[in-house]
Motif scaffolding. Structure first.
Motif, PDB file in Angstrom:
ATOM      1  N   GLU A   1       2.987  -0.906  10.848  1.00  0.00           N
ATOM      2  CA  GLU A   1       4.438  -0.723  10.954  1.00  0.00           C
ATOM      3  C   GLU A   1       5.211  -1.874  10.321  1.00  0.00           C
ATOM      4  O   GLU A   1       6.107  -1.665   9.500  1.00  0.00           O
ATOM      5  N   ALA A   2       4.886  -3.099  10.717  1.00  0.00           N
ATOM      6  CA  ALA A   2       5.648  -4.259  10.240  1.00  0.00           C
ATOM      7  C   ALA A   2       5.542  -4.433   8.726  1.00  0.00           C
ATOM      8  O   ALA A   2       6.573  -4.580   8.048  1.00  0.00           O
ATOM      9  N   PRO A   3       4.328  -4.421   8.135  1.00  0.00           N
ATOM     10  CA  PRO A   3       4.267  -4.553   6.670  1.00  0.00           C
ATOM     11  C   PRO A   3       5.031  -3.459   5.935  1.00  0.00           C
ATOM     12  O   PRO A   3       5.681  -3.724   4.919  1.00  0.00           O
ATOM     13  N   LEU A   4       4.974  -2.230   6.461  1.00  0.00           N
ATOM     14  CA  LEU A   4       5.668  -1.129   5.796  1.00  0.00           C
ATOM     15  C   LEU A   4       7.184  -1.309   5.878  1.00  0.00           C
ATOM     16  O   LEU A   4       7.910  -1.067   4.906  1.00  0.00           O
ATOM     17  N   PHE A   5       7.663  -1.767   7.038  1.00  0.00           N
ATOM     18  CA  PHE A   5       9.103  -1.998   7.175  1.00  0.00           C
ATOM     19  C   PHE A   5       9.574  -3.085   6.211  1.00  0.00           C
ATOM     20  O   PHE A   5      10.600  -2.938   5.534  1.00  0.00           O
ATOM     21  N   HIS A   6       8.834  -4.183   6.149  1.00  0.00           N
ATOM     22  CA  HIS A   6       9.272  -5.290   5.292  1.00  0.00           C
ATOM     23  C   HIS A   6       9.132  -4.939   3.811  1.00  0.00           C
ATOM     24  O   HIS A   6       9.923  -5.421   2.986  1.00  0.00           O
ATOM     25  N   ALA A   7       8.165  -4.113   3.482  1.00  0.00           N
ATOM     26  CA  ALA A   7       8.065  -3.648   2.096  1.00  0.00           C
ATOM     27  C   ALA A   7       9.301  -2.832   1.727  1.00  0.00           C
ATOM     28  O   ALA A   7       9.869  -2.986   0.634  1.00  0.00           O
TER      29      ALA A   7
END
Length: 286
Positions: free
Chosen positions: A240-246
């Protein structure tokens, strides 16, 4: 190991004497440089607790400042496997019925939130966080940890302050109202800068990635290891976090709506089916 400088705060609702626990060296924590904003009437030890009595006026605020070095605890008590077959809310009663000494442990998580758990023959037992992590493996990610739920049957994550041991069951005891860090935290201003850059970019004034990168770097330093620990047990939740920041970075450069849609889909999937982020073969998903 790390250390933090903290402050506990108490406001007297009525004039008179108030008895409060003081931070002390206990399993899983070392305390030093303790300073009180007011001299106590007396300080003594009782039932394994360091206690201080204060004479306070109505509305008077008391504060204690101290340094804390918390450490995770990990034990493998003989009662762990038996409890895993029972509902968490029944654990203290089951252990007390079997002759174990069960006490309440009163304190705070280092996020500043008051927290209560149990001590079983002196070992930690935390049904609340066990259940919370079963439902959301990233529940403690803001604290920079992602422990497996079974850690809380005999240990804890090392991001808490134990202030007082009290009988279980028992009456409510006086407690400090709040815990805050005295160390400067660069994350909130970095977050504000990053969100401001996102807002401007969304309005058609692209800022580029530079205002967002300090926030991303600080998050990586604080939560990177926890995310790495989370991937083997809950890969969908960890993504979730990597996808949001991407997606956020793409907004500041060249918006990629598919990244945002992917994040939203994953977010709702994990919330509607919390266990979906845990591989079936993992004991934490059982």
């Amino acid at each position: 190991m790390f250390s933090v400088r903290l402050a506990l705060r108490f406001r007297a609702l009525k004039a008179g004497e108030h008895l409060l626990p003081l931070p002390a060296d206990l399993p899983g924590q070392r305390v030093w440089d303790l300073a009180l904003s007011k001299r106590p009437l007396e300080v003594y030890e009782a039932s394994g607790n360091a206690l201080a009595r204060f004479a306070l006026e109505e509305g008077e605020v008391l504060e204690v400042r101290f340094s804390l070095r918390p450490e995770p605890l990990a034990h493998d008590p003989p009662w762990r496997e038996a409890l895993l077959r029972e509902p968490p809310e029944a654990w203290p009663g089951i252990l007390a019925h079997r002759g174990h000494r069960v006490e309440r442990a009163l304190g705070f998580l280092l996020s500043g939130r008051p927290h209560t758990w149990f001590l079983v023959d002196g070992l930690p037992l935390d049904p609340v966080l066990f259940q919370a992590l079963k439902e959301d493996p990233a529940h403690l990610l803001p604290l920079g940890v992602a422990p497996r739920p079974r850690v809380y049957l005999g240990g804890h994550e090392g991001k808490r302050l134990l202030l007082m041991r009290a009988p279980w069951p028992g009456e409510e005891v006086p407690m400090w109202e709040g815990l805050r860090s005295l160390d400067p935290d660069p994350l909130p201003p970095a977050r504000a800068l990053a969100l401001g850059a996102l807002g401007l970019s969304a309005l058609g004034l692209p800022t580029g990635p530079w205002p967002y990168l300090p926030y991303l770097l600080l998050l990586a330093l604080r939560q990177g290891k926890a995310l790495k620990d989370l991937f083997p047990t809950a890969p969908l939740r960890a993504l979730e976090a990597p996808l949001f920041h991407a997606f956020a970075l793409s907004v500041t450069l060249d918006p990629r709506p598919e990244l945002g849609l992917g994040f939203l889909a994953l977010f709702f999937w994990n919330r509607l089916r919390p266990s979906s982020g845990v591989p079936p073969e993992s004991p934490e998903g059982a």
